[in-house]
Design a protein around this motif. Structure first.
Motif, PDB file in Angstrom:
ATOM      1  N   ASP A   1      -9.837  29.347 -23.910  1.00 16.25           N
ATOM      2  CA  ASP A   1     -10.397  30.532 -24.579  1.00 16.25           C
ATOM      3  C   ASP A   1     -11.364  31.269 -23.666  1.00 16.25           C
ATOM      4  O   ASP A   1     -11.462  32.488 -23.690  1.00 16.25           O
ATOM      5  CB  ASP A   1     -11.118  30.117 -25.872  1.00 16.25           C
ATOM      6  N   SER A   2     -12.086  30.495 -22.849  1.00 16.63           N
ATOM      7  CA  SER A   2     -13.079  31.132 -21.974  1.00 16.63           C
ATOM      8  C   SER A   2     -12.414  32.087 -20.989  1.00 16.63           C
ATOM      9  O   SER A   2     -12.961  33.139 -20.672  1.00 16.63           O
ATOM     10  CB  SER A   2     -13.869  30.064 -21.214  1.00 16.63           C
TER      11      SER A   2
ATOM     12  N   GLU B   1     -20.839  32.096 -20.660  1.00 17.26           N
ATOM     13  CA  GLU B   1     -21.543  31.715 -21.891  1.00 17.26           C
ATOM     14  C   GLU B   1     -20.599  31.143 -22.941  1.00 17.26           C
ATOM     15  O   GLU B   1     -20.998  30.820 -24.047  1.00 17.26           O
ATOM     16  CB  GLU B   1     -22.319  32.924 -22.434  1.00 17.26           C
ATOM     17  N   HIS B   2     -19.328  31.021 -22.566  1.00 17.96           N
ATOM     18  CA  HIS B   2     -18.362  30.481 -23.529  1.00 17.96           C
ATOM     19  C   HIS B   2     -18.585  28.970 -23.679  1.00 17.96           C
ATOM     20  O   HIS B   2     -18.801  28.273 -22.694  1.00 17.96           O
ATOM     21  CB  HIS B   2     -16.934  30.759 -23.065  1.00 17.96           C
TER      22      HIS B   2
ATOM     23  N   GLY C   1     -15.886  27.533 -19.738  1.00 17.11           N
ATOM     24  CA  GLY C   1     -17.150  28.282 -19.655  1.00 17.11           C
ATOM     25  C   GLY C   1     -18.211  27.457 -18.945  1.00 17.11           C
ATOM     26  O   GLY C   1     -18.934  27.959 -18.066  1.00 17.11           O
TER      27      GLY C   1
ATOM     28  N   ALA D   1     -11.702  35.123 -22.742  1.00 20.60           N
ATOM     29  CA  ALA D   1     -12.958  35.837 -23.012  1.00 20.60           C
ATOM     30  C   ALA D   1     -13.462  36.578 -21.782  1.00 20.60           C
ATOM     31  O   ALA D   1     -14.170  37.585 -21.884  1.00 20.60           O
ATOM     32  CB  ALA D   1     -14.024  34.853 -23.500  1.00 20.60           C
ATOM     33  N   ALA D   2     -13.078  36.084 -20.591  1.00 17.10           N
ATOM     34  CA  ALA D   2     -13.565  36.683 -19.340  1.00 17.10           C
ATOM     35  C   ALA D   2     -13.148  38.139 -19.187  1.00 17.10           C
ATOM     36  O   ALA D   2     -13.745  38.877 -18.395  1.00 17.10           O
ATOM     37  CB  ALA D   2     -13.059  35.871 -18.143  1.00 17.10           C
ATOM     38  N   LYS D   3     -12.147  38.544 -19.966  1.00 22.57           N
ATOM     39  CA  LYS D   3     -11.754  39.962 -19.914  1.00 22.57           C
ATOM     40  C   LYS D   3     -12.921  40.854 -20.327  1.00 22.57           C
ATOM     41  O   LYS D   3     -13.003  42.012 -19.933  1.00 22.57           O
ATOM     42  CB  LYS D   3     -10.557  40.216 -20.832  1.00 22.57           C
ATOM     43  N   GLY D   4     -13.815  40.306 -21.123  1.00 20.39           N
ATOM     44  CA  GLY D   4     -14.985  41.059 -21.581  1.00 20.39           C
ATOM     45  C   GLY D   4     -16.135  41.011 -20.587  1.00 20.39           C
ATOM     46  O   GLY D   4     -17.223  41.494 -20.889  1.00 20.39           O
TER      47      GLY D   4
ATOM     48  N   ARG E   1     -20.225  37.442 -17.935  1.00 18.47           N
ATOM     49  CA  ARG E   1     -21.180  36.777 -18.844  1.00 18.47           C
ATOM     50  C   ARG E   1     -20.455  36.091 -19.990  1.00 18.47           C
ATOM     51  O   ARG E   1     -20.823  34.997 -20.426  1.00 18.47           O
ATOM     52  CB  ARG E   1     -22.155  37.813 -19.416  1.00 18.47           C
ATOM     53  N   LYS E   2     -19.397  36.763 -20.490  1.00 14.64           N
ATOM     54  CA  LYS E   2     -18.610  36.191 -21.594  1.00 14.64           C
ATOM     55  C   LYS E   2     -17.973  34.876 -21.154  1.00 14.64           C
ATOM     56  O   LYS E   2     -17.845  33.939 -21.940  1.00 14.64           O
ATOM     57  CB  LYS E   2     -17.510  37.164 -22.018  1.00 14.64           C
ATOM     58  N   LEU E   3     -17.585  34.821 -19.885  1.00 16.98           N
ATOM     59  CA  LEU E   3     -16.962  33.596 -19.365  1.00 16.98           C
ATOM     60  C   LEU E   3     -18.003  32.485 -19.289  1.00 16.98           C
ATOM     61  O   LEU E   3     -17.815  31.399 -19.832  1.00 16.98           O
ATOM     62  CB  LEU E   3     -16.360  33.864 -17.985  1.00 16.98           C
TER      63      LEU E   3
END
Ligand code: NAI
Length: 781
Positions: A326-327, A340-341, A346, A330-333, A336-338
């Motif tokens: 999932d991380s 902090e996952h 993450g 999420a890294a597409k965002g 930091r999203k990566l």
């Protein structure tokens, strides 16, 4: 001093590659190695066999060290016992012998006796400090000596680290750096005389940290690579894939030599490990791609090739999986999203990045005067999209400092300096960087370097739509940039080209010329196949035909525009991306441009004037044999075999580039060179005269069809290849014409269009398009 001749000593992996690349710059170069013992003992009589074999081997290597096979003629093989005196004539001597200080030192003393005064000597050492290398050498030698650290393979890796000593003449550094920049196309980074210089110092830490954390957190190699690769702007090989590429056996060697010279408190010492699994793999020959396999390998299982990966816990191979973390999604965002996952990806990303980025921050100004050289070195030496300080900006300098404090770790001084700031900022449209004193300084580009990214930072486009933008690059020159996914071409691109042409008008007003350029990895791989398939699947034939016609008309308008259009491609220029180049008044190509009309791979023929332009070029070529058939046969071969030139130089042989088109070695200089070319042409520009061709018609077509049938009988052509080739043959032979009739461009375009439309309705063509879209490879149906 201008460097006009060179010599490389040591014809191993690096030396031979460096010699080839010097030859790529058009410079004659000696390549010397030792006389092997068995030859000395009388077994064999070629005393230069090592260098000679190295050159022969390079002619068969893929990817090729030479940009063109003819460049091999510029490399003269020799040996250090018989040919050292010949070096008295050369301007630059590169030493690339084994990494052994005694061997190097002995060689330098011998070189110093024969070389001409003022010639430059440089070492390709990766680990020996310059101060050690010049120990015991003459003052004169020390003044002319520096380190030029190339990356493997020398033709393709853009970084060149240059290290000078306190005694080195400033002029020697400038001459060599200028030569490397302009003639070899390298991104030159001046480094301090510190262990591992910049890229390998930071790169080795990164590799070690990424391996350690993957093992500690129990990630698989695929998971680790999925996290430390693409999401961080790092090539998808990630870390384990990279180690496979460079060789597992090189790792302990690099680490140990670094450990010998690193300062006592260096954080690398704390993370250094040689896992037992790796030692075992190396001992058993699992050294990576050059060995029996590495962390990954391709294995045959029941006739099929299966990709396998090593289980880091057991050391056994198992089928490689496609990790789904999932991380990573999420890294597409953002980064930091990566980090902090909450999943293990993450956590892994956070641990690796915190270690890596704080290490890099702690090394400035020790290894480089400012952050820009460090970022540049990692981008060009490791193919990272972002350097460490650009990555810190994505996370926030304060975020990183807080993360370090939370772990009870020291915060590097530079990171404290950056508190509340960013390492880079844009001020009045100019890119600035944070200095070690805490102020900002402009990032000044060298003379002759013009980057579209700088122009984009400084202002807004003149016009833009979903697939292209138009920029003002100064002095009355506009630049058209493709911006769609993978720079694919579609109706929007065509619309913006027409808009640009309308704006520039007759080229006598505010606007004088147009440059077509972008900074993508690839100039353009052609039409948007996804859109094409969509239209074909729902039988939108009128729309498909309109797209073809629109492209033909737009490219033709570019060709006959009253102002010069200069294209400046780099990377792949395939299909429609190649066809646009064929229609420009001039091309200024980056040396690493790969051009080809590859349409047959998806079951069609070039439909945007590619057949017409190539046939015209072949017909007008004065060097070709007489008669109507040779140009047709030549064009037929180029297009039906989907030949792709593997350099700009090769593109000349295939006539994708004309003798008048220019080649720029350094990508950063490409846009400025293209702009200068456009302005020079604009001075008294006249569009080309329209061409008319006399073509033989059905007789020529029958001859080509016969040849293709022969290929089919030999098993070299598939049934659909025959259909596509036959359509191509009908276009290139002029349809139902005969030699007494002149065909104009519109008639040739109509032939292209008709053949294209017939092919695109064929279900085998649709199967090829679908296959290309799903696998990225051509279907042989
Ligand atoms: P290599 O082992 O492939 O080639 C070394 C060559 O030097 C051999 O052909 C050997 O016969 C020759 N040689 C040994 N003593 C000699 C002498 N006295 N005179 C002339 N030739 C002699 O080594 P490689 O990898 O090409 O490395 C060469 C240098 O480049 C080393 O200093 C290395 O640290 C550096 N380097 C290596 C990189 C790599 O990826 N392999 C990357 C960057 C630098």
């Amino acid at each position: 001093m201008e460097i006009r001749s060179a010599a490389v000593i040591g014809a191993g992996v690096m030396g031979s590659g460096i010699a080839a690349h010097i030859a790529n710059a058009g410079i004659p170069v000696f390549l010397l190695d030792i006389v092997p013992q068995d030859v000395k003992d009388g077994r064999g009589n070629d005393r230069s066999v090592v260098a000679r074999t190295a050159i022969e081997k390079m002619l068969k290597t893929d990817p090729a060290p030479f940009m063109h096979k003819k460049n091999a003629r510029l490399v003269t093989p020799g040996n250090i016992d018989d040919d050292l005196e010949k070096l008295a004539t050369v301007d630059w001597i590169v030493e690339a012998v084994v990494e052994n200080p005694a061997v190097k030192s002995d060689l330098y003393a011998r070189l110093d006796k024969v070389r001409k005064p003022g010639s430059i000597v440089s070492s390709n050492t990766s680990t020996i400090p310059l101060k050690n290398l010049i120990e015991g050498q003459s003052d004169r030698f020390a003044q002319d000596f520096l380190i030029t650290h190339f990356f493997n393979p020398p033709r393709y890796m853009r970084l060149l680290e240059v290290v000078s000593g306190p005694a080195t003449r400033a002029e020697a550094v400038t001459s060599l750096s200028t030569f490397a920049d302009k003639r070899l196309g390298k991104g030159v980074v001046q480094c301090k005389d510190r262990p591992g210089f910049i890229a390998n110092r930071i790169g080795t830490y990164w590799i070690q940290a990424a391996i350690n954390e993957a093992m500690d957190l129990g990630l698989t190699v695929e998971e680790a690579d999925a996290v430390v690769g693409r999401p961080m702007g790092i090539p998808k090989t990630g870390v384990f894939g990279l180690v496979d590429l460079v060789g597992l056996d090189l790792m302990p060697y690099v680490s140990r030599s670094l450990l010998k010279t690193l300062p006592p408190g260096d954080p690398y010492r704390d993370i250094y490990r040689e896992p037992e699994l790796f030692t075992r793999m190396i001992a058993e020959g699992y050294t990576g791609r050059k060995g029996k396999g590495g962390f990954y390998r391709m294995n045959k299982s029941g006739g099929a090739r299966v990709k396998e990966a090593v289980d880091l816990q057991t050391g056994q191979y198992r089928p490689a999986g496609k990790p789904s973390l999932d991380s990573v999604a999420a890294a597409k965002g953002g980064l930091r999203k990566l980090v902090e996952h909450p999943d293990k990806g993450g956590t892994y990303a956070r641990r690796v990045l915190v270690g890596l980025l704080s290490y890099a921050a702690g090394l400035v100004p020790e290894i480089a005067d400012d952050i820009t050289g460090v970022d540049q070195a990692m981008r060009l030496g490791y193919n990272w999209k972002f350097g460490p300080f650009e990555l810190i900006d994505q996370l926030g300098a304060d975020w990183l400092a807080d993360a370090l404090r939370a772990e009870g770790k020291a915060v590097p001084a530079l990171l404290e300096t950056a508190s509340g700031k960013t390492f880079y900022r844009t001020e009045n449209g100019k890119l600035q960087f944070l200095t070690t004193e805490g102020g900002y300084a402009d990032l000044v580009r060298p003379e002759g370097v013009l980057l579209l990214s700088d122009i984009k930072r400084a202002g807004k486009p003149i016009a833009r739509n979903a697939s292209a933008s138009l920029w003002d690059i100064g002095d009355g020159v506009a630049c058209l940039e493709f911006t769609g996914k993978m720079n694919a071409l579609d109706s929007d691109v065509m619309a913006l080209i027409r808009k640009a042409a309308g704006m520039i008008g007759d080229g006598k007003g505010d606007w004088k010329a147009l440059v077509v350029h972008n900074e993508g990895d690839n100039f353009s791989v052609g039409v948007n196949l996804g859109l094409a398939l969509f239209a074909v699947n729902i039988a939108l034939w009128p729309q498909v035909e309109q797209t073809v016609q629109e492209g033909q008309e737009t490219y033709k308008a570019l060709k006959y525009a009253p102002f010069p259009v200069v294209a400046a491609p780099s990377g792949m220029a395939l299909g429609g991306g190649c066809e646009i180049l064929l229609h420009c008044a001039a091309v200024q190509a980056h040396a690493e441009t790969y051009m080809g009309l590859v349409e047959v791979g998806v079951g069609v023929i070039p439909g945007w004037g590619g057949c017409k332009e190539m046939l015209t070029r072949a017909t007008l070529n004065k060097k070709r044999p007489g008669g109507p058939m040779p140009p047709i046969a030549q064009t037929f071969e180029t297009i039906s075999l989907a030949k792709v030139a593997k350099s700009a130089d090769e593109a000349r042989d295939l006539m994708f580039l004309r003798p008048t088109d220019g080649i720029t070695m350094n990508r950063d200089r490409l846009l400025a060179d293209a702009k200068a070319k456009a302005l020079a042409l604009a001075a008294d520009y006249k569009p080309p005269e329209p061409v008319k061709l006399r073509l033989p018609g059905p007789t020529a077509r029958a001859a080509l069809d016969l040849a293709v049938e022969g290929f089919q009988l030999q098993g070299k052509a598939t049934p659909h290849d025959v259909t596509v080739s036959s359509a191509l043959a009908s276009v290139l032979s002029g349809g139902d014409t005969d030699i007494t009739v002149e065909l104009d461009e519109d008639e040739l375009l109509e032939l292209e269009r008709t053949a294209f439309m017939r092919l695109v309705r064929n279900s085998n063509t649709v199967a090829r398009i679908e296959h290309m879209l799903t696998t990225g490879k051509p279907l042989r149906n």
